[in-house]
Scaffold this active site. Sequence first.
Site, PDB file in Angstrom:
ATOM      1  N   LYS A  69      -4.452  -6.096  11.550  1.00 20.60           N
ATOM      2  CA  LYS A  69      -5.790  -5.892  10.965  1.00 20.60           C
ATOM      3  C   LYS A  69      -6.482  -7.177  10.509  1.00 20.60           C
ATOM      4  O   LYS A  69      -7.688  -7.323  10.659  1.00 20.60           O
ATOM      5  CB  LYS A  69      -5.701  -4.950   9.766  1.00 20.60           C
ATOM      6  CG  LYS A  69      -5.473  -3.528  10.167  1.00 20.60           C
ATOM      7  CD  LYS A  69      -5.488  -2.602   8.976  1.00 20.60           C
ATOM      8  CE  LYS A  69      -5.128  -1.228   9.482  1.00 20.60           C
ATOM      9  NZ  LYS A  69      -5.332  -0.175   8.532  1.00 20.60           N
ATOM     10  N   ASP A 105     -11.322   1.793   6.675  1.00 23.30           N
ATOM     11  CA  ASP A 105     -10.264   2.121   5.703  1.00 23.30           C
ATOM     12  C   ASP A 105     -10.830   2.244   4.286  1.00 23.30           C
ATOM     13  O   ASP A 105     -10.438   3.138   3.532  1.00 23.30           O
ATOM     14  CB  ASP A 105      -9.170   1.038   5.704  1.00 23.30           C
ATOM     15  CG  ASP A 105      -8.197   1.202   6.860  1.00 23.30           C
ATOM     16  OD1 ASP A 105      -8.052   2.329   7.372  1.00 23.30           O
ATOM     17  OD2 ASP A 105      -7.574   0.191   7.252  1.00 23.30           O
TER      18      ASP A 105
HETATM   19  P1  NAP Z   1      -0.145  -5.666   6.752  1.00 24.27           P
HETATM   20  O1  NAP Z   1      -1.506  -6.233   6.860  1.00 24.27           O
HETATM   21  O2  NAP Z   1       0.900  -6.105   7.698  1.00 24.27           O
HETATM   22  O3  NAP Z   1       0.333  -5.918   5.212  1.00 24.27           O
HETATM   23  C1  NAP Z   1       1.623  -5.531   4.835  1.00 24.27           C
HETATM   24  C2  NAP Z   1       1.785  -5.651   3.327  1.00 24.27           C
HETATM   25  O4  NAP Z   1       3.097  -5.156   2.969  1.00 24.27           O
HETATM   26  C3  NAP Z   1       1.713  -7.077   2.804  1.00 24.27           C
HETATM   27  O5  NAP Z   1       1.193  -7.062   1.504  1.00 24.27           O
HETATM   28  C4  NAP Z   1       3.198  -7.475   2.780  1.00 24.27           C
HETATM   29  O6  NAP Z   1       3.497  -8.501   1.845  1.00 24.27           O
HETATM   30  C5  NAP Z   1       3.834  -6.197   2.298  1.00 24.27           C
HETATM   31  N1  NAP Z   1       5.240  -6.070   2.667  1.00 24.27           N
HETATM   32  C6  NAP Z   1       5.768  -6.044   3.923  1.00 24.27           C
HETATM   33  N2  NAP Z   1       7.120  -5.884   3.875  1.00 24.27           N
HETATM   34  C7  NAP Z   1       7.445  -5.823   2.546  1.00 24.27           C
HETATM   35  C8  NAP Z   1       8.675  -5.665   1.839  1.00 24.27           C
HETATM   36  N3  NAP Z   1       9.832  -5.566   2.484  1.00 24.27           N
HETATM   37  N4  NAP Z   1       8.630  -5.615   0.487  1.00 24.27           N
HETATM   38  C9  NAP Z   1       7.443  -5.720  -0.171  1.00 24.27           C
HETATM   39  N5  NAP Z   1       6.245  -5.883   0.431  1.00 24.27           N
HETATM   40  C10 NAP Z   1       6.251  -5.928   1.782  1.00 24.27           C
HETATM   41  O7  NAP Z   1      -0.160  -4.054   6.878  1.00 24.27           O
HETATM   42  P2  NAP Z   1      -1.368  -3.079   6.513  1.00 24.27           P
HETATM   43  O8  NAP Z   1      -2.213  -2.896   7.700  1.00 24.27           O
HETATM   44  O9  NAP Z   1      -1.956  -3.572   5.248  1.00 24.27           O
HETATM   45  O10 NAP Z   1      -0.606  -1.683   6.290  1.00 24.27           O
HETATM   46  C11 NAP Z   1       0.183  -1.438   5.153  1.00 24.27           C
HETATM   47  C12 NAP Z   1       0.642   0.025   5.155  1.00 24.27           C
HETATM   48  O11 NAP Z   1      -0.479   0.874   4.943  1.00 24.27           O
HETATM   49  C13 NAP Z   1       1.250   0.472   6.492  1.00 24.27           C
HETATM   50  O12 NAP Z   1       2.358   1.335   6.200  1.00 24.27           O
HETATM   51  C14 NAP Z   1       0.130   1.246   7.159  1.00 24.27           C
HETATM   52  O13 NAP Z   1       0.605   2.251   8.063  1.00 24.27           O
HETATM   53  C15 NAP Z   1      -0.535   1.881   5.943  1.00 24.27           C
HETATM   54  N6  NAP Z   1      -1.938   2.223   6.182  1.00 24.27           N
HETATM   55  C16 NAP Z   1      -2.291   3.526   6.176  1.00 24.27           C
HETATM   56  C17 NAP Z   1      -3.620   3.873   6.336  1.00 24.27           C
HETATM   57  C18 NAP Z   1      -3.997   5.309   6.311  1.00 24.27           C
HETATM   58  O14 NAP Z   1      -5.066   5.629   6.825  1.00 24.27           O
HETATM   59  N7  NAP Z   1      -3.231   6.178   5.698  1.00 24.27           N
HETATM   60  C19 NAP Z   1      -4.588   2.898   6.548  1.00 24.27           C
HETATM   61  C20 NAP Z   1      -4.190   1.584   6.556  1.00 24.27           C
HETATM   62  C21 NAP Z   1      -2.859   1.261   6.389  1.00 24.27           C
HETATM   63  P3  NAP Z   1       3.431 -10.071   2.266  1.00 24.27           P
HETATM   64  O15 NAP Z   1       2.014 -10.486   1.989  1.00 24.27           O
HETATM   65  O16 NAP Z   1       4.426 -10.676   1.389  1.00 24.27           O
HETATM   66  O17 NAP Z   1       3.797 -10.143   3.734  1.00 24.27           O
END
Ligand code: NAP
Length: 287
Positions: A69, A105
């Site tokens: 994203k 989002d």
């Molecule tokens: P992203 O841009 O890859 O960001 C991931 C986030 O998670 C970062 O803050 C990362 O921290 C953190 N993280 C990753 N592994 C971790 C761990 N082991 N322990 C603690 N923190 C960790 O992903 P995203 O697009 O923001 O998505 C995040 C989640 O939201 C996903 O599960 C996605 O499916 C969900 N989501 C759902 C919707 C919906 O419509 N329901 C919409 C959007 C997203 P760092 O900065 O340290 O890497």
Amino acid sequence: MTETPHVLGIIGYPLAHTYSPAIHNAMCKRLGLPYVYLPFIVAPRHLPNLLTCMRLTDVEGLNVTTPHKTRVVALLPSLDAEARAIGAVNTIALTRRGYRGYNTDAAGIAAALKRFTGETFRGRRVLLLGAGGAARAAAFAAARERAASILVVNRTAAHAKRLSADLGRRFRRTAIFTMPLRTAGLRRACTDVDTIIQATNAPAGTLLPLAWKKFPRDAIGIELRYGPAPTAFERSAMEHGLVRVDGVTILTLQAAASFRIWTGRSMDVPFALRIARKVSRTVAARV
Ligand code: NAP
């Protein structure tokens, strides 16, 4: 002769869990629209070729999910103002001027909060777990609706600081703070918040270091992640009596906004929610 369908889809890596194809395909069928929505697993190393691949294969629109994203922003020739402000794109659409990035989002998160509680983020004290694409959208939604404060807590401190700086430049009425994920300070901070947003990718079952008993009784727990079973965050939220806003509802409401951008049509949200929950039950029965 049947009309050649217009191609929509979703890119992510991995992509095993997405409910989006079921939602969009069911909605297109219901409305008689000639579209097909496909999942495309795209590894990060292939992302720079994304727009070329879209053009060559006549893809008209894509949803973008983790981990692309924020990285996809720099590739797009044109960005909607909201996507530019958030710094993350979850929807790409082919327009007369080429591909354009949007973010639905933030709208999905605000709409889900409203649907569950009848409220907005106005005056709320938000604890935001994560600083990736989804967290950026959540923070933007909260600050735009004049949350009183947002505490950004993230594993990588630099990412939390960058989000905090971006928000601070744009929103003067919301106090923004940051804190690393694993500190005693976070447990103390739990007394000062009333809305907790889980927007990390921390592995399923990971217990985040929150002092659940310190949250006020009417606190709201918003989980972005969705899947066939409640996450550890959702289980704790339910156990401690928090009002729960779930990821499937957020997914469906952001999907409705993307659908409108691509097709110009409104989604039947109750129908789309039924489809999403049916997929959830089917996946749960399989695992
Ligand atoms: P992203 O841009 O890859 O960001 C991931 C986030 O998670 C970062 O803050 C990362 O921290 C953190 N993280 C990753 N592994 C971790 C761990 N082991 N322990 C603690 N923190 C960790 O992903 P995203 O697009 O923001 O998505 C995040 C989640 O939201 C996903 O599960 C996605 O499916 C969900 N989501 C759902 C919707 C919906 O419509 N329901 C919409 C959007 C997203 P760092 O900065 O340290 O890497």
